[in-house]
Design an enzyme around this catalytic site. Structure first.
Site, mmCIF file in Angstrom:
data_model
loop_
_atom_site.group_PDB
_atom_site.id
_atom_site.type_symbol
_atom_site.label_atom_id
_atom_site.label_comp_id
_atom_site.label_asym_id
_atom_site.label_seq_id
_atom_site.Cartn_x
_atom_site.Cartn_y
_atom_site.Cartn_z
ATOM 1 N N GLN A 195 -1.815 -9.095 -4.475
ATOM 2 C CA GLN A 195 -1.048 -7.697 -4.491
ATOM 3 C C GLN A 195 0.323 -8.086 -4.017
ATOM 4 O OE1 GLN A 195 -3.672 -5.542 -2.028
ATOM 5 N NE2 GLN A 195 -4.397 -4.552 -3.624
ATOM 6 N N SER A 250 -6.610 -8.400 4.633
ATOM 7 C CA SER A 250 -7.635 -7.236 4.618
ATOM 8 C C SER A 250 -7.252 -6.416 5.790
ATOM 9 C CB SER A 250 -9.159 -7.273 4.610
ATOM 10 O OG SER A 250 -9.716 -6.498 4.599
ATOM 11 N N VAL A 268 -0.553 -5.814 2.236
ATOM 12 C CA VAL A 268 -1.356 -5.680 1.117
ATOM 13 C C VAL A 268 -2.764 -6.554 1.508
ATOM 14 C CG1 VAL A 268 0.359 -5.610 -0.450
ATOM 15 C CG2 VAL A 268 -0.182 -8.021 0.296
ATOM 16 N N SER A 269 -3.996 -6.201 0.700
ATOM 17 C CA SER A 269 -5.204 -6.793 1.085
ATOM 18 C C SER A 269 -5.519 -8.291 0.642
ATOM 19 C CB SER A 269 -6.286 -5.953 0.792
ATOM 20 O OG SER A 269 -6.094 -4.620 1.194
ATOM 21 N N THR A 270 -4.704 -8.507 -0.657
ATOM 22 C CA THR A 270 -4.972 -9.880 -1.154
ATOM 23 C C THR A 270 -3.693 -10.497 -1.567
ATOM 24 O OG1 THR A 270 -5.060 -8.875 -3.444
ATOM 25 C CG2 THR A 270 -7.149 -8.927 -2.091
#
Length: 228
Positions: free
Chosen positions: A34, A57, A29-31
Site C-alpha cells: 500500500q 498492521s 498503511v497495513s502492508t
C-alpha cells in the site's frame, strides 16, 4: 506555587491552551504494497512540519514510527493523523493514546473525522467516545460474569482442563508398581511432566514401596460374606 494546567482541572479545557507548537503528522498503511502518498499529501496540506509513517498492521504493537512521533512531541504541539483508524488498534487504544497526549498538553486532530481536541466540539466528541468505550467494556464484563454464574449453576467445570485424566492416573499407578519403570519414562509415555505425575499420584511421594503396598491393598478382595 504553580497553578495546575487547565487540562488537569477541566476535561473540556483547550489542549494545548495556546496552540503555538509544531504540527506533527503520523500516517500508516497495513502492508508494504500500500502507498502512503495520499496520507502524506493530506498531512502536508494540513501544515505538518514533520511526518512519521509506519508500514505495519494496526494490530502490530511494535509501531516504531508512532513511538518516535510520540517521543518527539512536546507540550503545545499537535499530533495530526489522516483518520482515526491510522492511529489506534482499537477504540480503547485510541483513547489511551489521545488521553496520554492530553495529559502532556499536546493536541490531537484527525482530518477525516474532523475531530480536533483543540476545539470544544472536538473535545466533547472525544469524551463521548471514551464514555461509550467504557460502557461497552462494562457490558462485556457483566455479560462474562453472568455467563460464568450460569455455567456454575449448571455444574459446568470452569478453568483449565486437568493435565491427566482418571484413566491416565490409573495407568500411571499401574506402571509405577513395576520397579523397572521410572517416573521419567512414565511421564514421557503419558505425555506429561514428572511434576504432573507427582501431583496426580500424591502417594508416590511416600516412595515406590508405599505406592506398591497401597495399590496391592486396593486390589485385594474384600471379606467373604458369612454364609446364611
Amino acid at each position: 506555587m504553580p497553578q495546575p494546567l487547565d487540562h488537569e482541572t477541566d476535561r473540556l479545557a483547550p489542549v494545548p491552551s495556546i496552540p503555538n507548537g509544531k504540527l506533527i503528522g503520523y500516517a500508516r498503511v497495513s502492508t508494504k504494497g500500500q502507498l502512503l502518498g495520499r496520507q502524506i499529501l493530506a498531512l502536508e496540506a494540513a501544515g505538518c512540519e514533520r511526518i512519521y509513517a509506519d508500514k505495519k498492521s494496526g494490530k502490530n504493537a511494535e509501531r516504531e514510527e508512532l513511538s518516535n512521533a510520540l517521543d518527539y512531541l512536546r507540550e503545545g504541539d499537535t499530533l495530526i493523523v489522516p483518520s482515526l483508524d491510522r492511529l489506534g488498534r482499537s477504540i480503547q487504544d485510541l483513547i489511551a493514546i489521545v488521553t496520554g497526549l492530553r495529559k502532556r498538553g499536546i493536541g490531537f486532530t484527525s482530518l477525516h473525522e474532523a475531530l480536533d481536541t483543540t476545539t470544544p466540539g472536538g473535545r466533547l466528541v472525544f469524551h463521548v467516545f471514551a464514555a461509550l468505550a467504557e460502557f461497552i467494556r462494562e457490558l462485556i464484563v457483566q455479560g462474562t460474569n453472568e455467563g460464568l454464574d450460569a455455567a456454575r449453576a449448571r455444574g459446568a467445570r470452569l478453568g483449565r482442563p486437568p493435565a491427566m485424566t482418571d484413566e491416565q492416573i490409573q495407568h500411571a499407578r499401574d506402571l509405577l508398581t513395576r520397579p523397572k519403570n521410572t517416573v521419567a519414562s512414565i511421564a514421557r509415555l503419558l505425555g506429561v511432566s514428572r511434576n504432573t505425575i507427582y501431583k496426580y499420584v500424591p502417594e508416590l511421594k511416600g516412595g515406590r514401596v508405599a505406592l506398591t503396598e497401597e495399590t496391592v491393598t486396593a486390589a485385594l478382595p474384600g471379606p467373604t460374606p458369612a454364609a446364611e
